[in-house]
Scaffold this motif. Structure first.
Motif, PDB file in Angstrom:
ATOM      1  N   ASP A 856       0.848  -1.195   0.000  1.00  0.00           N
ATOM      2  CA  ASP A 856       0.000   0.000   0.000  1.00  0.00           C
ATOM      3  C   ASP A 856       0.885   1.246   0.000  1.00  0.00           C
ATOM      4  N   LYS A 857       0.940   1.921  -1.133  1.00  0.00           N
ATOM      5  CA  LYS A 857       1.843   3.069  -1.268  1.00  0.00           C
ATOM      6  C   LYS A 857       1.455   4.234  -0.367  1.00  0.00           C
ATOM      7  N   ASN A 858       0.225   4.251   0.147  1.00  0.00           N
ATOM      8  CA  ASN A 858      -0.217   5.351   1.003  1.00  0.00           C
ATOM      9  C   ASN A 858      -0.034   5.066   2.481  1.00  0.00           C
ATOM     10  N   ASP A 859       0.490   3.882   2.815  1.00  0.00           N
ATOM     11  CA  ASP A 859       0.671   3.510   4.217  1.00  0.00           C
ATOM     12  C   ASP A 859       1.997   4.079   4.721  1.00  0.00           C
ATOM     13  N   TYR A 860       1.916   5.244   5.340  1.00  0.00           N
ATOM     14  CA  TYR A 860       3.142   5.909   5.806  1.00  0.00           C
ATOM     15  C   TYR A 860       3.899   5.052   6.814  1.00  0.00           C
ATOM     16  N   TYR A 861       3.171   4.333   7.686  1.00  0.00           N
ATOM     17  CA  TYR A 861       3.802   3.555   8.748  1.00  0.00           C
ATOM     18  C   TYR A 861       4.582   2.384   8.148  1.00  0.00           C
ATOM     19  N   ASP A 862       3.956   1.651   7.224  1.00  0.00           N
ATOM     20  CA  ASP A 862       4.662   0.537   6.579  1.00  0.00           C
ATOM     21  C   ASP A 862       5.839   1.030   5.745  1.00  0.00           C
ATOM     22  N   GLN A 863       5.678   2.149   5.053  1.00  0.00           N
ATOM     23  CA  GLN A 863       6.778   2.670   4.235  1.00  0.00           C
ATOM     24  C   GLN A 863       7.949   3.107   5.112  1.00  0.00           C
ATOM     25  N   SER A 864       7.651   3.604   6.309  1.00  0.00           N
ATOM     26  CA  SER A 864       8.722   3.990   7.240  1.00  0.00           C
ATOM     27  C   SER A 864       9.404   2.762   7.822  1.00  0.00           C
ATOM     28  N   TRP A 865       8.600   1.837   8.345  1.00  0.00           N
ATOM     29  CA  TRP A 865       9.191   0.685   9.023  1.00  0.00           C
ATOM     30  C   TRP A 865       9.727  -0.349   8.054  1.00  0.00           C
ATOM     31  N   GLY A 866       9.245  -0.354   6.831  1.00  0.00           N
ATOM     32  CA  GLY A 866       9.892  -1.188   5.825  1.00  0.00           C
ATOM     33  C   GLY A 866      11.342  -0.782   5.653  1.00  0.00           C
ATOM     34  N   TRP A 867      11.587   0.520   5.693  1.00  0.00           N
ATOM     35  CA  TRP A 867      12.963   1.028   5.578  1.00  0.00           C
ATOM     36  C   TRP A 867      13.788   0.631   6.793  1.00  0.00           C
ATOM     37  N   PHE A 868      13.261   0.882   8.010  1.00  0.00           N
ATOM     38  CA  PHE A 868      14.018   0.566   9.234  1.00  0.00           C
ATOM     39  C   PHE A 868      14.287  -0.935   9.341  1.00  0.00           C
ATOM     40  N   ALA A 869      13.304  -1.754   8.936  1.00  0.00           N
ATOM     41  CA  ALA A 869      13.498  -3.205   8.984  1.00  0.00           C
ATOM     42  C   ALA A 869      14.590  -3.636   8.015  1.00  0.00           C
ATOM     43  N   SER A 870      14.542  -3.109   6.791  1.00  0.00           N
ATOM     44  CA  SER A 870      15.543  -3.447   5.779  1.00  0.00           C
ATOM     45  C   SER A 870      16.930  -2.991   6.209  1.00  0.00           C
ATOM     46  N   ALA A 871      16.980  -1.840   6.868  1.00  0.00           N
ATOM     47  CA  ALA A 871      18.272  -1.291   7.291  1.00  0.00           C
ATOM     48  C   ALA A 871      18.897  -2.109   8.403  1.00  0.00           C
ATOM     49  N   ILE A 872      18.101  -2.533   9.387  1.00  0.00           N
ATOM     50  CA  ILE A 872      18.664  -3.317  10.494  1.00  0.00           C
ATOM     51  C   ILE A 872      19.078  -4.691   9.996  1.00  0.00           C
ATOM     52  N   TYR A 873      18.291  -5.258   9.077  1.00  0.00           N
ATOM     53  CA  TYR A 873      18.623  -6.580   8.544  1.00  0.00           C
ATOM     54  C   TYR A 873      19.916  -6.545   7.738  1.00  0.00           C
ATOM     55  N   SER A 874      20.080  -5.533   6.920  1.00  0.00           N
ATOM     56  CA  SER A 874      21.213  -5.471   5.982  1.00  0.00           C
ATOM     57  C   SER A 874      22.432  -4.767   6.566  1.00  0.00           C
ATOM     58  N   HIS A 875      22.405  -4.477   7.874  1.00  0.00           N
ATOM     59  CA  HIS A 875      23.538  -3.833   8.555  1.00  0.00           C
ATOM     60  C   HIS A 875      23.875  -2.478   7.946  1.00  0.00           C
ATOM     61  N   ASN A 876      22.831  -1.720   7.645  1.00  0.00           N
ATOM     62  CA  ASN A 876      23.016  -0.384   7.091  1.00  0.00           C
ATOM     63  C   ASN A 876      22.557   0.701   8.057  1.00  0.00           C
ATOM     64  N   LEU A 877      22.697   0.429   9.352  1.00  0.00           N
ATOM     65  CA  LEU A 877      22.420   1.440  10.378  1.00  0.00           C
ATOM     66  C   LEU A 877      23.670   1.621  11.234  1.00  0.00           C
ATOM     67  N   PRO A 878      24.720   2.169  10.674  1.00  0.00           N
ATOM     68  CA  PRO A 878      25.962   2.329  11.444  1.00  0.00           C
ATOM     69  C   PRO A 878      25.795   3.353  12.563  1.00  0.00           C
ATOM     70  N   ASN A 879      26.571   3.179  13.606  1.00  0.00           N
ATOM     71  CA  ASN A 879      26.568   4.143  14.708  1.00  0.00           C
ATOM     72  C   ASN A 879      27.390   5.354  14.273  1.00  0.00           C
ATOM     73  N   LEU A 880      26.738   6.295  13.635  1.00  0.00           N
ATOM     74  CA  LEU A 880      27.430   7.450  13.073  1.00  0.00           C
ATOM     75  C   LEU A 880      27.988   8.362  14.157  1.00  0.00           C
ATOM     76  N   TRP A 881      27.482   8.235  15.387  1.00  0.00           N
ATOM     77  CA  TRP A 881      28.054   9.039  16.471  1.00  0.00           C
ATOM     78  C   TRP A 881      29.513   8.667  16.692  1.00  0.00           C
ATOM     79  N   GLN A 882      29.836   7.409  16.497  1.00  0.00           N
ATOM     80  CA  GLN A 882      31.209   6.967  16.722  1.00  0.00           C
ATOM     81  C   GLN A 882      32.079   7.153  15.485  1.00  0.00           C
TER      82      GLN A 882
END
Length: 882
Positions: A856-882
């Motif tokens: 559903d292209k209009n589902d803001y929540y799924d479009q947001s969490w689809g990104w966060f889920a894909s990022a955590i799975y693929s190790h693309n959320l580096p700790n940029l603070w460090q």
């Protein structure tokens, strides 16, 4: 004693020797200026590669083109090139395949110079006009820039001038008429725009023929040229490709008539004086490269026009030049190299005109005039060359392109899927260059969007199958013009791995799609499909959920805006290295949600009223406050602006003051500023973010953030061990009193507060982040404890319900991408193989790579969490603070 006859013969002989010497010297100058450095400058252009690859295809594949031949040009030009290649022993005889074509262009250039001498001699009867014409034609940096290149226009010019020369006989005989018709038809079959010269040739035949033979000569010339040109149409007819699809043949196919219609209608209808028109834009570039030739040629055309009423010798050159000016000014597509035929015609006009003016002067003044003309010509050419820093003779632009081809052939697998500029096509498909590797999946970038055989059959519409891009100036140019959608998506999702540039290279900024010249080359590797998903979904999200002033909307909730949505978007922006979007969203958030008088926290809801948006709820939501603070801290580290740090500190300080409470020696993060209820504190367990608290501790030593991180695990374990909780996952909301007694939040939260679902799934994502960033054993232990529940659900159901009660029973008959994030985040830590399967089936297979969204292209929540889920799975959320 010498007789008068002997003196006359000697004088004639001396004139002949002088004339021959002048011609030889002039031709030597023409040969030197054209050939010196011609393999190095200018850079190999896309069209050069096209014609060389088509010649290669003709010789090696027996086809007119390596791809589907779509009648974009008649083939006489590359048939000639193929004959030259065969004659000289192969396409790599001179090095790069384009060098072979450039050698042929050199020979054609000298032949064209001889034709200019011949034509000016026939029209003026003098040597001076020919010298002027050849020198302008040969010394102009604009001319050299295009005449060295393997372009059909250069071949077409040769045939046009040869056809004209055949008509300028003192006694025009039928054989010359027929040969002229033949060569004129070859010009058309080389480049179709030669047809614009037809009126000039009809006039030339009329003017050169005896009165009693004119009609016959005209008829024979038209009949022969028409017959030869018609073979092109006959060929298309025999191939079943003459008429468009739907006329006698409903099967999709290329069509000569369809292509002609496209060619004659392509381009804008803007008048030539419009600064946005193709002619105007290219005129500026022509003037930049060589204002002298363009201005001098244009002035000579105007003067010749005024004098031609009385001066017959000016008419044919004038008519040729005027017809080509009409072609350039017609208000359709104009490409930079379309100026090629104009240069010899302007040179011819200039030479004939100066010769005519010279003849009306006395012998002494004639010498001064001719000397002055040569001086002006030399100064003009010198000044024209200084504008391009004599690159014509000293710059090496092609060496960089050859290095790119060599690198590909030496370092990449022949099975790689490559998209490249056409200058590299032959080298990558023929085993005779550098080594025997053949890259059968190396394709010309233009075909990626416009050839069904490539985009539909080879790639099945999935550009993400590309492995590498061999980038060039032309590819950047076409992306910037918006003509290459698939190439743009691939480029946007690629990482540079090697780059070559000229020591004194031109201006370029590839990521901003800026390239002023082709003196560079680069290899880009297409990102992993996980990285492509992240980027494409971000592009889609920005386009569809962020208003241009920074407000993130939820289309499924009457375009409402939440502090949570603003926070998620800021986090994504900083990980996507998109500072412009980050700043826009943060500015809107500050202007509309950060207005509370006694703290810097964010009101959580902004809603659409009857007339305009308005504040929906002034209370804060703790998860948004802490996520925005984290986003600001990461932004400070990433982009180095102190304002982000100071703004984050203000929010972090107020989170502790307003959204953290102490209960019996343990700190607890509560749901927001409106958290105190009659029977305790309202708590959302998915707000617990221990990884963030460890970063907060480093910039706020006045509060025990590390203790809050530890206590959050203590509180989570206490919440999930209550009652009949068999899945060890928290409910969406709870109430905790001063004695740490936990009760239902249903009196305050109307819907699904006692289930695991749309809120509580986020806790495992936050704890997975603590594992990735800090390798926290408490996070690992908790995720191991909940892992069996998710494992069993996947093995037995192949999916995850959106709601569960605490005994593990499904409470919904539907699934959501967002709530599945809890399972994917958990298993990405505890069971990577199962996480891979989940990601493949729930996230990757449901993602539209071309559009950039899930389901559903209009589902803001799924479009947001689809990104966060894909990022955590693929190790693309580096700790940029460090």
């Amino acid at each position: 004693m010498k007789t008068p006859t002997g003196c006359k013969e000697r004088s004639q002989m001396n004139k002949t020797i002088f004339k021959s010497l002048v011609i030889v010297v002039t031709l030597f100058v023409a040969a030197f200026t054209h050939s010196y450095n011609m393999f190095n400058y200018p850079y190999y252009e896309n069209d050069e590669g096209t014609y060389m690859s088509q010649s290669w295809s003709l010789l090696n594949q027996g086809k007119l083109a390596p791809y589907t031949y779509w009648y974009d040009h008649a083939p006489a030009g590359w048939v000639l090139i193929a004959g030259w290649v065969k004659l000289t022993g192969g396409i790599f005889t001179f090095g790069h395949s384009i060098n072979s074509g450039r050698t042929l262009m050199f020979i054609i250039h000298l032949a064209t110079c001889l034709l200019l001498f011949y034509i000016t001699q026939k029209l003026s009867g003098k040597l001076f006009p020919g010298v002027i014409a050849v020198l302008v034609f040969s010394l102009s940096p604009l001319a050299i820039y295009f005449q060295r290149r393997v372009l059909l226009d250069n071949i077409m010019v040769f045939w046009i001038l040869l056809s004209l020369a055949l008509l300028l006989q003192r006694a025009l005989k039928l054989r010359y008429v027929l040969l002229s018709a033949l060569t004129f038809s070859l010009a058309i079959l080389t480049k179709e725009n030669a047809i614009f010269f037809l009126p000039a040739f009809l006039y030339a035949i009329y003017a050169q023929s005896l009165k009693e033979n004119r009609n016959f000569a005209l008829g024979q010339w038209l009949a022969v040229s028409g017959l030869i040109v018609s073979t092109y149409f006959l060929f298309a007819f025999l191939q079943g490709e003459l008429l468009p699809t739907g006329i006698f043949n409903n099967q999709p196919h290329v069509s000569l008539f369809s292509t002609l219609q496209f060619q004659f209608t392509r381009g804008s209808r803007l008048p030539f004086w419009n600064p946005q028109s193709d002619f105007y834009v290219n005129l500026q570039e022509w003037l930049r490269k060589d204002a002298f030739t363009i201005v001098a040629g244009a002035v000579s055309t105007i003067v010749s026009f005024l004098l031609s009423v009385k001066v017959r010798q000016l008419r044919i050159p004038l008519l040729l030049a005027l017809l080509f000016w009409i072609f350039l000014l017609r208000g359709k597509v104009i490409i930079d190299f379309y100026v090629i035929p104009a240069i010899p015609l302007l040179s011819l006009n200039l030479g004939i005109l100066l010769g005519y003016l010279s003849n009306h002067l006395s012998s002494k003044m004639r010498l001064y005039f001719q000397g002055f003309s040569f001086l002006v010509l030399l100064i003009g050419v010198y000044l024209a060359n200084t504008t391009v820093s004599f690159n014509t003779y000293f710059s090496n632009e092609t060496g960089i392109q050859i290095m790119a081809i060599n690198w590909v052939k030496q370092n990449l697998s022949p099975e790689s899927y490559l998209i490249t500029d056409n200058y590299a096509y032959t080298e990558l498909h023929d085993p005779g260059f550098i080594n025997t590797k053949v890259f059968k999946n190396a394709d010309w970038f233009w075909k990626l969007d416009y050839d069904p055989e490539i985009i539909e059959q080879k790639y099945q519409g999935e550009w993400q199958k590309i492995n590498y891009l061999v980038m060039s100036h032309e590819m950047i140019k076409q992306i910037s013009l918006g003509s290459q959608n698939s190439l743009k998506k691939a480029f946007d999702n690629a990482t540079e791995i090697i780059f070559w540039k000229n020591k004194y290279g031109s201006l370029f900024d590839l990521r901003k799609l800026v390239s002023k010249n082709g003196d560079w080359a680069a290899i880009f590797k297409i990102n992993t499909q996980e990285q492509i998903i992240l980027h494409q979904s971000w592009v889609f999200f920005k386009k569809n959920f962020i208003k241009n002033y920074g407000q993130v909307i939820d289309p499924n909730n009457n375009d409402a805006t939440t502090s949570e949505g603003q926070a998620y978007t800021m986090l994504r922006a900083v990980w996507e290295d998109d500072q412009a979007t980050f700043d826009g969203v943060w500015q809107w958030t500050k202007d509309h949600l950060q207005y509370r008088l006694d703290d810097k926290l964010l009101s959580w809801l902004w809603v659409k009223g009857e007339k305009d948006y308005q504040l929906g709820d002034s209370a804060s939501a703790t998860d948004a406050d802490e996520d925005i603070a984290l986003a600001l801290l990461i932004a400070y580290k990433k982009w180095g602006e102190e304002k982000y740090l100071s703004q984050a500190k203000e929010i972090i300080n107020d989170i502790w003051k307003k959204e953290v409470v102490s209960i019996n020696g343990h700190y607890l993060l509560v749901a927001g500023t409106d958290n105190k209820k009659r029977n305790g504190y309202l708590v959302n367990p998915s707000y617990f973010s221990p990884a963030s608290y460890q970063i907060f501790a480093r910039i706020d030593a006045s509060h025990p953030w590390n203790q809050l991180a530890d206590d959050s695990y203590w509180a989570l374990n206490k919440i999930t061990s209550q009652g009949n909780n068999k899945i060890f996952l928290p409910q969406n909301w709870v109430v905790i009193n001063e004695n740490w007694q936990i009760s239902s939040a249903s009196p305050y939260i109307e819907k699904n507060s006692d289930f695991y679902g749309f809120d509580s799934f986020r806790i495992t994502w936050r704890l997975a982040l603590d594992v990735v960033w800090f390798n926290n054993p408490k996070a690992k232990n908790y995720l191991k404890k909940v892992s069996p529940f998710f494992t069993n659900q996947w093995l037995n159901k192949g999916n995850f319900a959106s709601l569960y009660d605490l005994s593990g029973q499904e409470q919904s008959d539907y699934q959501n991408l967002s709530t599945a994030t809890g399972a994917l985040a958990t298993l990405s830590i505890t069971n990577p193989e199962m996480a891979k399967d989940i990601f493949q089936k729930l996230y990757k297979e449901t993602f539209d790579f071309n559009e950039g969204f899930w389901k559903d292209k209009n589902d803001y929540y799924d479009q947001s969490w689809g990104w966060f889920a894909s990022a955590i799975y693929s190790h693309n959320l580096p700790n940029l603070w460090q």
